[in-house]
Design a protein around this motif. Structure first.
Motif, PDB file in Angstrom:
ATOM      1  N   THR A   1      -5.322  -6.838   6.062  1.00  0.00           N
ATOM      2  CA  THR A   1      -6.179  -6.223   5.047  1.00  0.00           C
ATOM      3  C   THR A   1      -5.974  -4.712   4.936  1.00  0.00           C
ATOM      4  O   THR A   1      -6.586  -4.076   4.095  1.00  0.00           O
ATOM      5  N   THR A   2      -5.125  -4.159   5.781  1.00  0.00           N
ATOM      6  CA  THR A   2      -4.855  -2.725   5.752  1.00  0.00           C
ATOM      7  C   THR A   2      -3.724  -2.458   4.758  1.00  0.00           C
ATOM      8  O   THR A   2      -2.673  -3.090   4.844  1.00  0.00           O
ATOM      9  N   PRO A   3      -3.929  -1.527   3.829  1.00  0.00           N
ATOM     10  CA  PRO A   3      -2.860  -1.229   2.861  1.00  0.00           C
ATOM     11  C   PRO A   3      -1.595  -0.736   3.561  1.00  0.00           C
ATOM     12  O   PRO A   3      -1.661  -0.028   4.564  1.00  0.00           O
ATOM     13  N   CYS A   4      -0.469  -1.114   3.023  1.00  0.00           N
ATOM     14  CA  CYS A   4       0.813  -0.655   3.554  1.00  0.00           C
ATOM     15  C   CYS A   4       1.049   0.797   3.119  1.00  0.00           C
ATOM     16  O   CYS A   4       0.764   1.163   1.992  1.00  0.00           O
ATOM     17  N   ARG A   5       1.557   1.577   4.031  1.00  0.00           N
ATOM     18  CA  ARG A   5       1.863   2.967   3.733  1.00  0.00           C
ATOM     19  C   ARG A   5       3.353   3.196   3.958  1.00  0.00           C
ATOM     20  O   ARG A   5       3.879   2.861   5.014  1.00  0.00           O
ATOM     21  N   LEU A   6       3.991   3.742   2.958  1.00  0.00           N
ATOM     22  CA  LEU A   6       5.415   4.037   3.059  1.00  0.00           C
ATOM     23  C   LEU A   6       5.620   5.530   3.185  1.00  0.00           C
ATOM     24  O   LEU A   6       4.943   6.327   2.533  1.00  0.00           O
ATOM     25  N   ASP A   7       6.567   5.899   4.023  1.00  0.00           N
ATOM     26  CA  ASP A   7       6.902   7.299   4.252  1.00  0.00           C
ATOM     27  C   ASP A   7       7.438   7.932   2.970  1.00  0.00           C
ATOM     28  O   ASP A   7       8.110   7.275   2.176  1.00  0.00           O
ATOM     29  N   ARG A   8       7.116   9.199   2.771  1.00  0.00           N
ATOM     30  CA  ARG A   8       7.621   9.942   1.613  1.00  0.00           C
ATOM     31  C   ARG A   8       8.393  11.157   2.087  1.00  0.00           C
ATOM     32  O   ARG A   8       8.069  11.738   3.116  1.00  0.00           O
ATOM     33  N   LEU A   9       9.369  11.515   1.311  1.00  0.00           N
ATOM     34  CA  LEU A   9      10.169  12.690   1.655  1.00  0.00           C
ATOM     35  C   LEU A   9       9.392  13.969   1.354  1.00  0.00           C
ATOM     36  O   LEU A   9       8.715  14.060   0.331  1.00  0.00           O
ATOM     37  N   PRO A  10       9.503  14.957   2.240  1.00  0.00           N
ATOM     38  CA  PRO A  10       8.856  16.231   1.975  1.00  0.00           C
ATOM     39  C   PRO A  10       9.632  17.026   0.915  1.00  0.00           C
ATOM     40  O   PRO A  10      10.790  16.723   0.623  1.00  0.00           O
ATOM     41  N   GLU A  11       8.979  18.039   0.357  1.00  0.00           N
ATOM     42  CA  GLU A  11       9.675  18.938  -0.568  1.00  0.00           C
ATOM     43  C   GLU A  11      10.843  19.573   0.174  1.00  0.00           C
ATOM     44  O   GLU A  11      10.728  19.930   1.345  1.00  0.00           O
ATOM     45  N   GLY A  12      11.950  19.725  -0.495  1.00  0.00           N
ATOM     46  CA  GLY A  12      13.125  20.351   0.113  1.00  0.00           C
ATOM     47  C   GLY A  12      13.673  19.557   1.282  1.00  0.00           C
ATOM     48  O   GLY A  12      14.078  20.128   2.302  1.00  0.00           O
ATOM     49  N   ALA A  13      13.669  18.245   1.154  1.00  0.00           N
ATOM     50  CA  ALA A  13      14.097  17.370   2.249  1.00  0.00           C
ATOM     51  C   ALA A  13      15.549  17.635   2.635  1.00  0.00           C
ATOM     52  O   ALA A  13      16.397  17.917   1.787  1.00  0.00           O
ATOM     53  N   THR A  14      15.794  17.530   3.915  1.00  0.00           N
ATOM     54  CA  THR A  14      17.145  17.688   4.449  1.00  0.00           C
ATOM     55  C   THR A  14      17.745  16.305   4.696  1.00  0.00           C
ATOM     56  O   THR A  14      17.054  15.283   4.569  1.00  0.00           O
ATOM     57  N   GLN A  15      18.986  16.285   5.097  1.00  0.00           N
ATOM     58  CA  GLN A  15      19.637  15.020   5.438  1.00  0.00           C
ATOM     59  C   GLN A  15      18.890  14.347   6.595  1.00  0.00           C
ATOM     60  O   GLN A  15      18.695  13.137   6.597  1.00  0.00           O
ATOM     61  N   ALA A  16      18.441  15.143   7.570  1.00  0.00           N
ATOM     62  CA  ALA A  16      17.696  14.593   8.706  1.00  0.00           C
ATOM     63  C   ALA A  16      16.372  13.977   8.227  1.00  0.00           C
ATOM     64  O   ALA A  16      15.967  12.921   8.717  1.00  0.00           O
ATOM     65  N   ASP A  17      15.690  14.636   7.279  1.00  0.00           N
ATOM     66  CA  ASP A  17      14.454  14.086   6.718  1.00  0.00           C
ATOM     67  C   ASP A  17      14.729  12.745   6.040  1.00  0.00           C
ATOM     68  O   ASP A  17      13.955  11.805   6.168  1.00  0.00           O
ATOM     69  N   LEU A  18      15.822  12.681   5.296  1.00  0.00           N
ATOM     70  CA  LEU A  18      16.197  11.456   4.602  1.00  0.00           C
ATOM     71  C   LEU A  18      16.444  10.327   5.600  1.00  0.00           C
ATOM     72  O   LEU A  18      15.956   9.211   5.415  1.00  0.00           O
ATOM     73  N   GLU A  19      17.167  10.615   6.662  1.00  0.00           N
ATOM     74  CA  GLU A  19      17.465   9.590   7.661  1.00  0.00           C
ATOM     75  C   GLU A  19      16.201   9.129   8.379  1.00  0.00           C
ATOM     76  O   GLU A  19      16.008   7.926   8.599  1.00  0.00           O
ATOM     77  N   ALA A  20      15.325  10.075   8.726  1.00  0.00           N
ATOM     78  CA  ALA A  20      14.073   9.717   9.400  1.00  0.00           C
ATOM     79  C   ALA A  20      13.186   8.893   8.466  1.00  0.00           C
ATOM     80  O   ALA A  20      12.565   7.910   8.894  1.00  0.00           O
ATOM     81  N   SER A  21      13.129   9.285   7.215  1.00  0.00           N
ATOM     82  CA  SER A  21      12.312   8.564   6.247  1.00  0.00           C
ATOM     83  C   SER A  21      12.853   7.152   6.018  1.00  0.00           C
ATOM     84  O   SER A  21      12.082   6.200   5.886  1.00  0.00           O
ATOM     85  N   TYR A  22      14.160   7.019   5.979  1.00  0.00           N
ATOM     86  CA  TYR A  22      14.790   5.714   5.804  1.00  0.00           C
ATOM     87  C   TYR A  22      14.379   4.772   6.944  1.00  0.00           C
ATOM     88  O   TYR A  22      13.992   3.626   6.705  1.00  0.00           O
ATOM     89  N   ALA A  23      14.421   5.272   8.176  1.00  0.00           N
ATOM     90  CA  ALA A  23      14.035   4.456   9.326  1.00  0.00           C
ATOM     91  C   ALA A  23      12.536   4.140   9.292  1.00  0.00           C
ATOM     92  O   ALA A  23      12.126   3.009   9.561  1.00  0.00           O
ATOM     93  N   ALA A  24      11.722   5.137   8.940  1.00  0.00           N
ATOM     94  CA  ALA A  24      10.271   4.930   8.891  1.00  0.00           C
ATOM     95  C   ALA A  24       9.909   3.912   7.810  1.00  0.00           C
ATOM     96  O   ALA A  24       9.038   3.064   8.013  1.00  0.00           O
ATOM     97  N   ARG A  25      10.547   3.984   6.666  1.00  0.00           N
ATOM     98  CA  ARG A  25      10.276   3.017   5.599  1.00  0.00           C
ATOM     99  C   ARG A  25      10.687   1.610   6.010  1.00  0.00           C
ATOM    100  O   ARG A  25      10.007   0.639   5.705  1.00  0.00           O
ATOM    101  N   GLY A  26      11.806   1.494   6.692  1.00  0.00           N
ATOM    102  CA  GLY A  26      12.238   0.179   7.168  1.00  0.00           C
ATOM    103  C   GLY A  26      11.219  -0.433   8.109  1.00  0.00           C
ATOM    104  O   GLY A  26      10.864  -1.607   7.993  1.00  0.00           O
TER     105      GLY A  26
END
Length: 66
Positions: free
Chosen positions: A8-33
Motif C-alpha cells: 500500500t506504500t506508493p513507489c518512489r523512483l529516484d530523480r536526477l539532481p540539477e546539473g547531474a554528473t555521470q556518477a549521478d546518472l549511474e547511481a540513479s540508474y542503480a537506485a531506480r532498478g
C-alpha cells in the motif's frame, strides 16, 4: 485479510539532481532498478493477498449454499 504495508506504500523512483554528473546518472540508474524490484514485489504481494481473500470468500459462500 490485511494487505501488507509494502503493497500500500506508493513507489518512489529516484530523480536526477540539477546539473547531474555521470556518477549521478549511474547511481540513479542503480537506485531506480532497486526501486522497480521493490515495486514489483509489492505489487505481487497485493495480488497474492487479493487472490487469497477472494478464495476465502468463495469457500465461505460455498459452505453457506444449500
Amino acid at each position: 485479510m490485511i494487505l501488507p504495508e509494502a503493497a500500500t506504500t506508493p513507489c518512489r523512483l529516484d530523480r536526477l539532481p540539477e546539473g547531474a554528473t555521470q556518477a549521478d546518472l549511474e547511481a540513479s540508474y542503480a537506485a531506480r532498478g532497486a526501486a522497480l524490484v521493490r515495486c514489483d514485489a509489492a505489487r505481487a504481494m497485493a495480488v497474492e493477498t487479493l487472490e487469497a481473500e477472494r478464495a476465502l470468500q468463495d469457500r465461505w459462500r460455498a459452505r453457506r449454499l444449500p
